[in-house]
Design a protein around this motif. Structure first.
Motif, PDB file in Angstrom:
ATOM      1  N   VAL A   1      18.484 -68.460 -10.361  1.00  0.00           N
ATOM      2  CA  VAL A   1      18.630 -69.126 -11.656  1.00  0.00           C
ATOM      3  C   VAL A   1      20.008 -69.787 -11.728  1.00  0.00           C
ATOM      4  CG1 VAL A   1      18.679 -68.782 -14.146  1.00  0.00           C
ATOM      5  CG2 VAL A   1      17.090 -67.473 -12.732  1.00  0.00           C
ATOM      6  N   GLU A   2      20.029 -71.098 -12.010  1.00  0.00           N
ATOM      7  CA  GLU A   2      21.299 -71.813 -12.135  1.00  0.00           C
ATOM      8  C   GLU A   2      21.623 -72.110 -13.595  1.00  0.00           C
ATOM      9  OE1 GLU A   2      21.046 -75.243  -9.636  1.00  0.00           O
ATOM     10  OE2 GLU A   2      21.731 -74.133  -7.872  1.00  0.00           O
ATOM     11  N   ALA A   3      20.582 -72.398 -14.384  1.00  0.00           N
ATOM     12  CA  ALA A   3      20.823 -72.707 -15.795  1.00  0.00           C
ATOM     13  C   ALA A   3      19.569 -72.415 -16.584  1.00  0.00           C
ATOM     14  CB  ALA A   3      21.203 -74.177 -15.951  1.00  0.00           C
ATOM     15  N   ALA A   4      19.738 -72.088 -17.856  1.00  0.00           N
ATOM     16  CA  ALA A   4      18.586 -71.850 -18.720  1.00  0.00           C
ATOM     17  C   ALA A   4      18.886 -72.443 -20.078  1.00  0.00           C
ATOM     18  CB  ALA A   4      18.322 -70.354 -18.844  1.00  0.00           C
TER      19      ALA A   4
ATOM     20  N   LEU B   1      16.232 -73.697 -11.254  1.00  0.00           N
ATOM     21  CA  LEU B   1      16.369 -72.801 -10.104  1.00  0.00           C
ATOM     22  C   LEU B   1      16.936 -73.580  -8.933  1.00  0.00           C
ATOM     23  CD1 LEU B   1      14.878 -70.224 -11.057  1.00  0.00           C
ATOM     24  CD2 LEU B   1      13.337 -70.518  -9.147  1.00  0.00           C
ATOM     25  N   GLY B   2      17.957 -73.027  -8.302  1.00  0.00           N
ATOM     26  CA  GLY B   2      18.444 -73.622  -7.064  1.00  0.00           C
ATOM     27  C   GLY B   2      17.658 -73.042  -5.919  1.00  0.00           C
ATOM     28  N   SER B   3      17.183 -73.907  -5.017  1.00  0.00           N
ATOM     29  CA  SER B   3      16.358 -73.416  -3.929  1.00  0.00           C
ATOM     30  C   SER B   3      16.573 -74.293  -2.708  1.00  0.00           C
ATOM     31  CB  SER B   3      14.884 -73.462  -4.344  1.00  0.00           C
ATOM     32  OG  SER B   3      14.067 -73.227  -3.223  1.00  0.00           O
ATOM     33  N   PRO B   4      16.593 -73.701  -1.534  1.00  0.00           N
ATOM     34  CA  PRO B   4      16.742 -74.527  -0.326  1.00  0.00           C
ATOM     35  C   PRO B   4      15.542 -75.434  -0.084  1.00  0.00           C
ATOM     36  CG  PRO B   4      16.335 -72.222   0.242  1.00  0.00           C
ATOM     37  CD  PRO B   4      16.543 -72.270  -1.233  1.00  0.00           C
TER      38      PRO B   4
ATOM     39  N   ALA C   1      13.876 -77.516  -2.227  1.00  0.00           N
ATOM     40  CA  ALA C   1      13.937 -78.840  -2.838  1.00  0.00           C
ATOM     41  C   ALA C   1      15.400 -79.202  -3.041  1.00  0.00           C
ATOM     42  CB  ALA C   1      13.204 -78.840  -4.174  1.00  0.00           C
ATOM     43  N   PRO C   2      15.809 -80.448  -2.682  1.00  0.00           N
ATOM     44  CA  PRO C   2      17.215 -80.834  -2.742  1.00  0.00           C
ATOM     45  C   PRO C   2      17.822 -80.630  -4.138  1.00  0.00           C
ATOM     46  CG  PRO C   2      15.839 -82.652  -1.903  1.00  0.00           C
ATOM     47  CD  PRO C   2      14.939 -81.505  -2.174  1.00  0.00           C
ATOM     48  N   GLN C   3      17.064 -80.939  -5.174  1.00  0.00           N
ATOM     49  CA  GLN C   3      17.646 -80.784  -6.510  1.00  0.00           C
ATOM     50  C   GLN C   3      17.026 -79.615  -7.268  1.00  0.00           C
ATOM     51  OE1 GLN C   3      18.535 -84.248  -8.726  1.00  0.00           O
ATOM     52  NE2 GLN C   3      18.613 -85.561  -6.928  1.00  0.00           N
ATOM     53  N   GLY C   4      16.458 -78.664  -6.544  1.00  0.00           N
ATOM     54  CA  GLY C   4      15.958 -77.443  -7.160  1.00  0.00           C
ATOM     55  C   GLY C   4      14.664 -77.641  -7.929  1.00  0.00           C
ATOM     56  N   PHE C   5      14.312 -76.605  -8.702  1.00  0.00           N
ATOM     57  CA  PHE C   5      13.078 -76.625  -9.478  1.00  0.00           C
ATOM     58  C   PHE C   5      13.388 -76.309 -10.934  1.00  0.00           C
ATOM     59  CE2 PHE C   5      11.731 -75.184  -5.223  1.00  0.00           C
ATOM     60  CZ  PHE C   5      10.808 -76.170  -4.936  1.00  0.00           C
ATOM     61  N   THR C   6      12.480 -76.744 -11.808  1.00  0.00           N
ATOM     62  CA  THR C   6      12.557 -76.289 -13.193  1.00  0.00           C
ATOM     63  C   THR C   6      11.225 -75.679 -13.561  1.00  0.00           C
ATOM     64  OG1 THR C   6      11.729 -78.352 -14.148  1.00  0.00           O
ATOM     65  CG2 THR C   6      14.125 -78.162 -13.820  1.00  0.00           C
ATOM     66  N   GLY C   7      11.265 -74.773 -14.528  1.00  0.00           N
ATOM     67  CA  GLY C   7      10.021 -74.149 -14.960  1.00  0.00           C
ATOM     68  C   GLY C   7      10.161 -73.601 -16.355  1.00  0.00           C
ATOM     69  N   PHE C   8       8.975 -73.348 -16.972  1.00  0.00           N
ATOM     70  CA  PHE C   8       8.935 -72.834 -18.335  1.00  0.00           C
ATOM     71  C   PHE C   8       9.202 -71.336 -18.321  1.00  0.00           C
ATOM     72  CE2 PHE C   8       6.462 -70.738 -21.650  1.00  0.00           C
ATOM     73  CZ  PHE C   8       7.014 -71.334 -22.768  1.00  0.00           C
ATOM     74  N   VAL C   9       9.926 -70.866 -19.347  1.00  0.00           N
ATOM     75  CA  VAL C   9      10.212 -69.442 -19.400  1.00  0.00           C
ATOM     76  C   VAL C   9      10.227 -68.985 -20.848  1.00  0.00           C
ATOM     77  CG1 VAL C   9      12.725 -69.631 -19.479  1.00  0.00           C
ATOM     78  CG2 VAL C   9      11.667 -67.653 -18.388  1.00  0.00           C
ATOM     79  N   GLU C  10       9.758 -67.739 -21.088  1.00  0.00           N
ATOM     80  CA  GLU C  10       9.774 -67.204 -22.458  1.00  0.00           C
ATOM     81  C   GLU C  10      10.965 -66.286 -22.672  1.00  0.00           C
ATOM     82  OE1 GLU C  10       6.198 -65.382 -23.783  1.00  0.00           O
ATOM     83  OE2 GLU C  10       5.188 -67.295 -24.111  1.00  0.00           O
ATOM     84  N   THR C  11      11.233 -65.462 -21.687  1.00  0.00           N
ATOM     85  CA  THR C  11      12.363 -64.534 -21.819  1.00  0.00           C
ATOM     86  C   THR C  11      13.581 -65.132 -21.124  1.00  0.00           C
ATOM     87  OG1 THR C  11      11.538 -63.438 -19.855  1.00  0.00           O
ATOM     88  CG2 THR C  11      10.975 -62.444 -21.964  1.00  0.00           C
ATOM     89  N   SER C  12      14.723 -64.547 -21.399  1.00  0.00           N
ATOM     90  CA  SER C  12      15.936 -65.107 -20.798  1.00  0.00           C
ATOM     91  C   SER C  12      16.179 -64.480 -19.435  1.00  0.00           C
ATOM     92  CB  SER C  12      17.128 -64.836 -21.715  1.00  0.00           C
ATOM     93  OG  SER C  12      17.287 -63.444 -21.854  1.00  0.00           O
ATOM     94  N   HIS C  13      16.807 -65.242 -18.580  1.00  0.00           N
ATOM     95  CA  HIS C  13      17.119 -64.733 -17.249  1.00  0.00           C
ATOM     96  C   HIS C  13      18.604 -64.880 -16.985  1.00  0.00           C
ATOM     97  CE1 HIS C  13      12.970 -64.214 -16.183  1.00  0.00           C
ATOM     98  NE2 HIS C  13      12.709 -65.445 -16.587  1.00  0.00           N
ATOM     99  N   ALA C  14      19.169 -63.892 -16.337  1.00  0.00           N
ATOM    100  CA  ALA C  14      20.595 -63.940 -16.021  1.00  0.00           C
ATOM    101  C   ALA C  14      20.843 -65.007 -14.968  1.00  0.00           C
ATOM    102  CB  ALA C  14      21.055 -62.579 -15.520  1.00  0.00           C
TER     103      ALA C  14
END
Lengths: 263, 391
Positions: B274-277, B284-287, B289-302
């Motif tokens: 998790v990079e930002a919420a 999400l930063g991930s090797p 995809a160059p610019q990471g992924f985004t996704g829907f979330v209900e609860t908060s993540h550190a």
């Protein structure tokens, strides 16, 4: 496609049949012999059958055999039903294989040993030997046969049938009586026929467990033969053959009907 | 159906479609028809059901879904009374039914094997529960006629079960179970023995029947499509535990964990940190995809915690020309194509040995630029098309 057995197979079947049935055919034939000598044919007659009707001792033995057979077959079938039910419906439990093995063991146990064991038991219990000891002995003898026949059928009945009956409002007992019992009824009838037949022709257990005044037909025949064979013995033997044959035949027909219905 | 006090209108988009406003489970005042309270069952020390808690409401069509051996059938059999819970309670209409044997429970079951009584006619099978209730002869005859008409078996009452087809037997079993008007009908894999076409038709018939009778149905199935089609709510089970309870669209579009996401349909999972919420969307930063992924979330993540983005294949968009740079963008090569008629599934190799699935509805009969194996291809998905999972 070739039809029917080859010449060699035909010969083997014929030989086998002669081996199995020639003695019985001879017995049946000589029961209709007019003469007193068992081995010399002197014309057709039914006089030995008529003589049977006037032989009070023989008739007494027939009646005894019939009573022993009916009661012991009924007892053995009831106990066999319970045993079969316990073995098929209680799920896996410790010692299940041992228990079912023990139920079947008397099938291969020498009858002499079973008879001796029963005699020792009755003596040590102080039971006077007679009608009831023979009946109990025959119940023991035929119980395992009855169990085998009923269990074979019961194990092929879907256990969820009984659950469905309970689910729809029947007590466990009523579910058994209204669903399971009607379905396995042919097997129960076949088991009863088989037990009756086995009791009819048993000599060994009866000899060990009977007492004075409780002579079954096979015992009566055996004791007569020791005094010399007469055509009356042939006649009663032929009748017994007929009864036993009929019993086995009925048991077979019931089981065949059961198979065609369930398939 | 009144669902209690008005709720504040939220800007949160609805997950999937909502069916006809029927949602008694959202009302905290509502008393459930059946309540499982931390029910546990062990067989020879092996745990079959592990502290399962569930509420099933009046007139609900509820599905227990899971692979074989997950405890769903055991849970149902405990409600029918054929198994006894080792721990926990089962309440029916608020009453603990632990002491009631199966024949005293107003709960009827349709067995997977149908368990039709082979020695009785169809009519006598259907009448079985009514006779046990001690109804009058006239009443029984009328009710049997009514039931046979309901399952479209008029005039078949005199036949024996072995004279019926598989589909007809299934209907007799259904009629027999609903004839005594149970408080809840249990269906144990009711359609498993039918062929595919008949199964699909029967699913809709079951729904129609449940609706017109106003009865509560509990179905046990391992077939996720069946559960999604028929049920108001689904409980997904795994190894004796309840992994998630929700509407079909909720368990599909907002699975609670990776297990549910994977069990309810195909899914692509991308691992990252998790990079930002912000505003319900996590980056999400991930090797991968160059610019990471985004996704829907209900609860908060550190920030910095490990998470997965789950994306359904049909939410993937395919591009033959490189799309503009941004998150949720993957490049690859078409490794396999599965043509199903209505859908086509593309298996795209995005890295050596790593494949991603994309599904496209074939909305047109012909295409200008067909996609072939070994074509270079780009995949993207909308910022909230993926769901962030931590388990």
């Amino acid at each position: 496609m070739r039809r029917g057995p080859s010449a060699f197979n035909r010969l083997s079947i014929a030989l086998g049949m002669v081996f199995l049935y020639a003695p019985m055919a001879l017995l049946v034939l000589y029961s209709f012999n007019a003469g007193r000598l068992v081995t010399v044919w002197s014309g057709f007659s039914t006089r030995w059958y008529v003589a049977l009707l006037h032989d009070a001792q023989m008739l007494e033995a027939v009646w005894m055999t019939l009573r022993v057979g009916l009661i012991s077959a009924t007892l053995a079938t009831l106990l066999g039903l319970l045993a079969a039910f316990a073995l098929t419906r209680s799920g896996r439990f410790r010692g299940q294989t041992l228990l079912s093995g023990m139920v079947y063991a008397p099938l291969v146990l020498p009858e002499v040993i079973l008879g001796l064991a029963l005699l020792l038991l009755f003596v040590s219990l102080g039971l006077p030997r007679g009608f009831w000891t023979v009946t109990l002995g025959h119940t023991t003898l035929t119980l395992c046969y009855a169990t085998v026949v009923i269990q074979a059928r019961l194990s092929s009945v879907d256990p969820s049938l009984e659950e469905a009956a309970q689910d729809l409002g029947c007590t466990p007992l009523r579910a058994f009586l209204s669903v399971t019992l009607p379905i396995i009824a042919p097997a129960v009838a076949a088991a009863w026929m088989l037990a009756l037949t086995l009791s009819f022709d048993d000599l060994v257990i009866a000899s060990f467990t009977s007492g004075p005044g409780a002579t079954t037909l096979p015992m009566r025949l055996y004791s007569q033969i020791r005094l010399g064979v007469n055509p009356e013995v042939n006649a009663i033997s032929t009748l017994m053959l007929g009864v036993v044959g009929l019993g086995v035949g009925i048991a077979y027909l019931i089981q065949r009907r059961m198979r065609t219905r369930s398939s | 159906m009144d669902t209690g006090p008005d709720r504040a209108v939220t800007s949160k988009p609805h997950v999937g479609a909502v069916r006809s406003g029927f949602a008694p489970w959202e009302d905290p005042q509502a008393r459930p028809l059946v309540r499982f309270e931390a029910v546990t069952k062990r067989f020879d020390g092996e745990i079959a059901v592990d502290a399962a808690s569930l509420d099933i409401h009046e007139r609900e069509f509820f599905a227990l879904l899971g692979p074989s051996g997950c405890g769903k059938t055991t849970l149902m059999r405990m409600l029918a009374g054929f198994e006894t819970p080792d721990e926990g309670r089962i309440l029916l209409d608020g009453q603990d039914i632990a002491g009631l044997p199966p024949h005293r429970r107003p709960v009827h079951m349709m067995f997977q094997s149908y368990a039709l009584f082979p020695h009785l006619s169809v009519a006598r099978n259907v009448a079985f529960g009514l006779r046990a209730q001690g109804l009058g002869k006239r009443e029984i005859t009328d009710r049997v006629e009514e039931m046979l008409a309901l399952v479209k078996l008029e005039g078949m009452g005199g036949r024996k079960p072995h004279q019926l087809s598989g589909g007809q037997r299934q209907r007799v079993a259904l009629a027999r179970a609903i004839a005594p008007k149970p408080r809840i009908l249990l269906l144990d894999e009711p359609l498993a023995a039918l062929d595919r076409k008949l199964r699909e038709d029967t699913q809709f018939e079951l729904m129609g029947l449940q609706h017109s009778l106003g009865m509560t149905f509990l179905i046990v199935t391992h077939d996720r499509e069946e559960a999604m089609v028929v049920a108001d709510r689904i409980a997904v089970m795994r190894a004796g535990r309840i992994a998630q309870v929700g509407r079909p669209a909720e368990v599909y579009e907002a699975p609670a964990n990776r297990y549910v996401a994977d069990f309810i349909g195909d899914v692509n999972l991308f691992e990252g940190r998790v990079e930002a919420a912000e505003g319900g969307v996590v980056r999400l930063g991930s090797p991968e995809a160059p610019q990471g992924f985004t996704g829907f979330v209900e609860t908060s993540h550190a920030i910095g915690s490990q998470a997965w983005i789950a994306v359904r294949p049909e939410k993937m968009r395919l591009h033959l020309d490189p799309p503009p740079a941004g998150p949720n963008r993957l490049g690859g090569r078409v490794a396999d194509i599965g043509y199903l008629g209505d859908w086509t599934t593309y298996v795209v190799e995005v890295a050596p040995g790593r494949t991603v699935r994309a599904a496209c509805a074939n909305t047109a009969r012909t295409v200008e630029r067909p996609i072939a194996r070994d074509d270079a291809i780009w995949l993207t998905f909308a910022p909230d098309a993926g769901v962030v999972l931590v388990e």
